[in-house]
Design a protein around this motif. Structure first.
Motif, PDB file in Angstrom:
ATOM      1  N   ASP A  56       0.847  -1.187   0.000  1.00  0.00           N
ATOM      2  CA  ASP A  56       0.000   0.000   0.000  1.00  0.00           C
ATOM      3  C   ASP A  56       0.888   1.245   0.000  1.00  0.00           C
ATOM      4  OD1 ASP A  56      -1.752   2.085   0.553  1.00  0.00           O
ATOM      5  OD2 ASP A  56      -2.977   0.883   1.913  1.00  0.00           O
ATOM      6  N   ILE A  57       0.788   2.064  -1.060  1.00  0.00           N
ATOM      7  CA  ILE A  57       1.659   3.235  -1.169  1.00  0.00           C
ATOM      8  C   ILE A  57       0.948   4.524  -0.769  1.00  0.00           C
ATOM      9  CG2 ILE A  57       3.152   2.230  -2.934  1.00  0.00           C
ATOM     10  CD1 ILE A  57       1.541   3.757  -5.047  1.00  0.00           C
ATOM     11  N   THR A  58      -0.255   4.420  -0.252  1.00  0.00           N
ATOM     12  CA  THR A  58      -1.007   5.625   0.080  1.00  0.00           C
ATOM     13  C   THR A  58      -0.488   6.322   1.333  1.00  0.00           C
ATOM     14  OG1 THR A  58      -2.660   4.390   1.361  1.00  0.00           O
ATOM     15  CG2 THR A  58      -3.072   4.692  -0.999  1.00  0.00           C
ATOM     16  N   ARG A  59       0.378   5.658   2.110  1.00  0.00           N
ATOM     17  CA  ARG A  59       0.899   6.265   3.337  1.00  0.00           C
ATOM     18  C   ARG A  59       2.332   6.768   3.184  1.00  0.00           C
ATOM     19  NH1 ARG A  59      -1.292   1.913   7.919  1.00  0.00           N
ATOM     20  NH2 ARG A  59      -3.402   1.699   7.060  1.00  0.00           N
ATOM     21  N   LEU A  60       2.840   6.783   1.967  1.00  0.00           N
ATOM     22  CA  LEU A  60       4.210   7.254   1.767  1.00  0.00           C
ATOM     23  C   LEU A  60       4.323   8.712   2.189  1.00  0.00           C
ATOM     24  CD1 LEU A  60       5.116   5.610  -1.674  1.00  0.00           C
ATOM     25  CD2 LEU A  60       5.501   4.732   0.648  1.00  0.00           C
ATOM     26  N   ASN A  61       5.431   9.041   2.851  1.00  0.00           N
ATOM     27  CA  ASN A  61       5.542  10.352   3.495  1.00  0.00           C
ATOM     28  C   ASN A  61       6.213  11.424   2.642  1.00  0.00           C
ATOM     29  OD1 ASN A  61       8.201   9.536   3.557  1.00  0.00           O
ATOM     30  ND2 ASN A  61       8.219   9.049   5.747  1.00  0.00           N
ATOM     31  N   ASP A  62       6.478  11.166   1.368  1.00  0.00           N
ATOM     32  CA  ASP A  62       7.060  12.163   0.482  1.00  0.00           C
ATOM     33  C   ASP A  62       5.952  13.057  -0.055  1.00  0.00           C
ATOM     34  OD1 ASP A  62       8.286  13.665  -1.465  1.00  0.00           O
ATOM     35  OD2 ASP A  62       9.356  11.997  -2.393  1.00  0.00           O
ATOM     36  N   GLU A  63       5.914  14.319   0.393  1.00  0.00           N
ATOM     37  CA  GLU A  63       4.838  15.223   0.005  1.00  0.00           C
ATOM     38  C   GLU A  63       4.855  15.558  -1.483  1.00  0.00           C
ATOM     39  OE1 GLU A  63       2.109  16.320   1.565  1.00  0.00           O
ATOM     40  OE2 GLU A  63       2.733  14.813   3.030  1.00  0.00           O
ATOM     41  N   ARG A  64       6.011  15.426  -2.141  1.00  0.00           N
ATOM     42  CA  ARG A  64       6.057  15.728  -3.577  1.00  0.00           C
ATOM     43  C   ARG A  64       5.204  14.752  -4.374  1.00  0.00           C
ATOM     44  NH1 ARG A  64      11.158  17.123  -6.821  1.00  0.00           N
ATOM     45  NH2 ARG A  64       9.716  18.581  -7.817  1.00  0.00           N
ATOM     46  N   LEU A  65       4.943  13.585  -3.816  1.00  0.00           N
ATOM     47  CA  LEU A  65       4.077  12.620  -4.495  1.00  0.00           C
ATOM     48  C   LEU A  65       2.647  13.136  -4.602  1.00  0.00           C
ATOM     49  CD1 LEU A  65       5.293   9.319  -2.798  1.00  0.00           C
ATOM     50  CD2 LEU A  65       5.856  10.111  -5.091  1.00  0.00           C
ATOM     51  N   SER A  79       2.554  11.460  -8.432  1.00  0.00           N
ATOM     52  CA  SER A  79       1.781  10.276  -8.818  1.00  0.00           C
ATOM     53  C   SER A  79       0.650   9.959  -7.856  1.00  0.00           C
ATOM     54  CB  SER A  79       2.712   9.063  -8.937  1.00  0.00           C
ATOM     55  OG  SER A  79       3.325   8.785  -7.683  1.00  0.00           O
ATOM     56  N   LEU A  80       0.693  10.511  -6.635  1.00  0.00           N
ATOM     57  CA  LEU A  80      -0.386  10.279  -5.678  1.00  0.00           C
ATOM     58  C   LEU A  80      -1.382  11.431  -5.640  1.00  0.00           C
ATOM     59  CD1 LEU A  80       1.346   8.484  -2.660  1.00  0.00           C
ATOM     60  CD2 LEU A  80       0.171   7.504  -4.640  1.00  0.00           C
ATOM     61  N   GLY A 119      -1.452   5.218 -10.848  1.00  0.00           N
ATOM     62  CA  GLY A 119      -2.110   3.972 -11.185  1.00  0.00           C
ATOM     63  C   GLY A 119      -2.971   4.075 -12.429  1.00  0.00           C
ATOM     64  N   ASN A 120      -3.506   5.263 -12.681  1.00  0.00           N
ATOM     65  CA  ASN A 120      -4.390   5.434 -13.830  1.00  0.00           C
ATOM     66  C   ASN A 120      -3.715   5.049 -15.132  1.00  0.00           C
ATOM     67  OD1 ASN A 120      -5.260   7.519 -16.167  1.00  0.00           O
ATOM     68  ND2 ASN A 120      -7.047   6.948 -14.949  1.00  0.00           N
ATOM     69  N   VAL A 121      -2.454   5.432 -15.312  1.00  0.00           N
ATOM     70  CA  VAL A 121      -1.786   5.139 -16.584  1.00  0.00           C
ATOM     71  C   VAL A 121      -1.411   3.672 -16.716  1.00  0.00           C
ATOM     72  CG1 VAL A 121      -0.919   7.493 -16.784  1.00  0.00           C
ATOM     73  CG2 VAL A 121       0.530   5.741 -15.741  1.00  0.00           C
ATOM     74  N   LEU A 122      -1.498   2.919 -15.600  1.00  0.00           N
ATOM     75  CA  LEU A 122      -1.146   1.501 -15.625  1.00  0.00           C
ATOM     76  C   LEU A 122      -2.372   0.598 -15.622  1.00  0.00           C
ATOM     77  CD1 LEU A 122       1.838   1.542 -13.089  1.00  0.00           C
ATOM     78  CD2 LEU A 122       1.925   1.675 -15.589  1.00  0.00           C
ATOM     79  N   GLN A 123      -3.548   1.199 -15.789  1.00  0.00           N
ATOM     80  CA  GLN A 123      -4.749   0.362 -15.808  1.00  0.00           C
ATOM     81  C   GLN A 123      -4.666  -0.649 -16.944  1.00  0.00           C
ATOM     82  OE1 GLN A 123      -8.415   2.423 -17.468  1.00  0.00           O
ATOM     83  NE2 GLN A 123      -7.101   4.200 -17.041  1.00  0.00           N
ATOM     84  N   ARG A 124      -5.230  -1.804 -16.705  1.00  0.00           N
ATOM     85  CA  ARG A 124      -5.133  -2.888 -17.676  1.00  0.00           C
ATOM     86  C   ARG A 124      -6.371  -2.928 -18.568  1.00  0.00           C
ATOM     87  NH1 ARG A 124      -2.331  -8.139 -15.418  1.00  0.00           N
ATOM     88  NH2 ARG A 124      -1.618  -8.083 -17.585  1.00  0.00           N
ATOM     89  N   THR A 125      -6.267  -3.656 -19.642  1.00  0.00           N
ATOM     90  CA  THR A 125      -7.310  -3.657 -20.663  1.00  0.00           C
ATOM     91  C   THR A 125      -8.655  -4.135 -20.121  1.00  0.00           C
ATOM     92  OG1 THR A 125      -7.888  -4.476 -22.861  1.00  0.00           O
ATOM     93  CG2 THR A 125      -6.733  -6.000 -21.414  1.00  0.00           C
ATOM     94  N   ARG A 126      -9.706  -3.646 -20.752  1.00  0.00           N
ATOM     95  CA  ARG A 126     -11.057  -4.130 -20.433  1.00  0.00           C
ATOM     96  C   ARG A 126     -11.494  -5.240 -21.380  1.00  0.00           C
ATOM     97  NH1 ARG A 126      -9.258  -0.353 -16.956  1.00  0.00           N
ATOM     98  NH2 ARG A 126     -10.819   0.032 -15.356  1.00  0.00           N
ATOM     99  N   ASP A 219       9.609  -0.985  -9.622  1.00  0.00           N
ATOM    100  CA  ASP A 219       9.595   0.380 -10.146  1.00  0.00           C
ATOM    101  C   ASP A 219       8.322   1.095  -9.698  1.00  0.00           C
ATOM    102  OD1 ASP A 219      12.009   0.118 -11.425  1.00  0.00           O
ATOM    103  OD2 ASP A 219      11.182  -0.085 -13.435  1.00  0.00           O
ATOM    104  N   LEU A 220       8.513   2.289  -9.166  1.00  0.00           N
ATOM    105  CA  LEU A 220       7.400   3.072  -8.646  1.00  0.00           C
ATOM    106  C   LEU A 220       7.336   4.411  -9.376  1.00  0.00           C
ATOM    107  CD1 LEU A 220       5.182   3.511  -6.440  1.00  0.00           C
ATOM    108  CD2 LEU A 220       6.992   4.506  -5.014  1.00  0.00           C
ATOM    109  N   ILE A 221       6.249   4.674 -10.065  1.00  0.00           N
ATOM    110  CA  ILE A 221       6.063   5.983 -10.696  1.00  0.00           C
ATOM    111  C   ILE A 221       5.881   7.022  -9.599  1.00  0.00           C
ATOM    112  CG2 ILE A 221       4.528   7.385 -12.117  1.00  0.00           C
ATOM    113  CD1 ILE A 221       3.943   4.937 -13.796  1.00  0.00           C
ATOM    114  N   THR A 222       6.698   8.082  -9.631  1.00  0.00           N
ATOM    115  CA  THR A 222       6.620   9.116  -8.605  1.00  0.00           C
ATOM    116  C   THR A 222       6.053  10.428  -9.127  1.00  0.00           C
ATOM    117  OG1 THR A 222       8.935   9.716  -9.027  1.00  0.00           O
ATOM    118  CG2 THR A 222       8.505   8.126  -7.256  1.00  0.00           C
TER     119      THR A 222
END
Length: 338
Positions: A56-65, A79-80, A119-126, A219-222
């Motif tokens: 879960d990356i929603t608690r990462l403490n880098d404010e630039r995200l 990216s967040l 995450g939006n740009v990494l969504q998978r096909t429908r 790899d984490l998109i920032t």
């Protein structure tokens, strides 16, 4: 849904270490990042994706995200940042309508409130064959098994960038705008931070459709970085079966720079018609330095779709994609820029 372990690091480097495990590509990794989870959780419920660990990356403490930064020569978006927050930012609405319009048309309000841009740009096909494990033949889900869509129900499948192994559509709306604007992606990996052209993030299916991007496990998109100043003569047009919350049958993200009625620069991203966010470079080359008229726009659109490969039910996408591009170019030309 299958059992999984859950990690919630507060440090981005720690998240990368947790997710850097052996795998052929990030989508095949047993460890997956979870942001808003609006696509991942659906696929886990369907048993299409079966990660053993969620980070879960929603608690990462880098404010630039979580920051939107309008700098002198670029726009930097963490990216967040949620879809809703960027869409509602007054400066972005005024200076980058191509971005905000694509986000507004990309999901329901509830999803925009939850979904992060990374995450939006990494969504998978429908593709329904990918999302239903009862179909054994899906090279994206089960490499080497075949592609049920080739001779199946393929009305919603791609006509550009396809291969004999996969015709699954990239369904996102924001990505065509990013590819049109020459955006770059900041990526944090085990070896540090690197910058990747957004146009190089997604991979054509070729013979390995299960490898969807050039990201590696961990790899984490920032951030997303858009060079240059405001793009006020820009827009996003989306054609779909119904107006509310539906994926595109065809869409176009267009940004123009004009000298009178002559095109100084044209940037065009296409959605709803290709296996990846599609940069219409052939059309762009034909338009630069020429008067923009309905005839020149039609010629450019026709040239872009010359390479289209259709199947039984998606032939209409060629005419629709061309018409959508022409309409978008002419409407962008007609914008009144303050």
């Amino acid at each position: 849904m299958r059992p999984f372990a859950y990690e919630a690091p507060t440090d981005a480097q720690a998240a990368v270490r947790l997710a850097s495990v052996p795998a052929t590509a990030h989508v095949t990794s047993p460890v997956q990042y979870k942001g808003g989870g609006t696509t991942l959780i659906d696929l886990m419920k369907l048993d299409v994706m079966q990660p053993t660990t969620l980070v879960d990356i929603t608690r990462l403490n880098d404010e630039r995200l979580r920051r939107i930064e309008s700098l002198p020569n670029e726009l930097r978006i963490g990216s967040l940042v949620t879809m809703a927050r960027l869409h509602e930012d007054p400066a972005i609405v005024r200076n980058y309508p191509i971005l905000t319009e694509s986000l507004w048309q990309g999901a329901s309000q509830q999803l925009r409130n939850m979904a992060f841009l990374g995450g939006n740009v990494l969504q998978r096909t429908r593709c329904s064959y990918f999302r239903d494990p009862s179909f054994a033949q899906c090279n994206k889900r089960n490499p080497g098994s075949g592609c049920s869509a080739l001779d199946g129900a393929n009305r919603g499948h791609a006509v550009l960038g396809t291969s004999e192994h996969c015709i699954a559509l990239y369904a996102g709306d924001w990505a065509p705008a990013l590819v049109a604007l020459d955006a770059r992606v900041e990526v944090l990996g085990r070896s540090g931070v690197r910058s990747v052209a957004f146009a190089d993030l997604h991979r054509l299916p070729g013979s390995t459709p299960h490898i969807e991007t050039n990201l590696m496990p961990g790899d984490l998109i920032t951030a997303f970085v858009i060079p240059g100043g405001p793009r006020r003569r820009s827009l996003y047009r989306k054609i779909r079966d119904r107006e509310s919350y539906q994926f595109a049958n065809a869409s176009a993200a267009v940004a123009l720079e004009m000298d009178g009625d002559v095109v100084r620069d044209a940037r065009i991203g296409l959605g709803g018609v290709a296996t990846i966010p599609w940069r219409a470079r052939t059309a762009e080359r034909m338009l630069r330095g020429r008067r923009l008229t309905e005839a020149s726009a039609n010629a450019a659109a026709a040239a872009e779709f010359e390479a289209a490969k259709t199947r039984a039910h998606n032939v209409y996408k060629v005419a629709l994609g061309r018409a959508t591009m022409v309409r978008s170019l002419l409407e962008a030309q007609a914008l009144e820029i303050a």
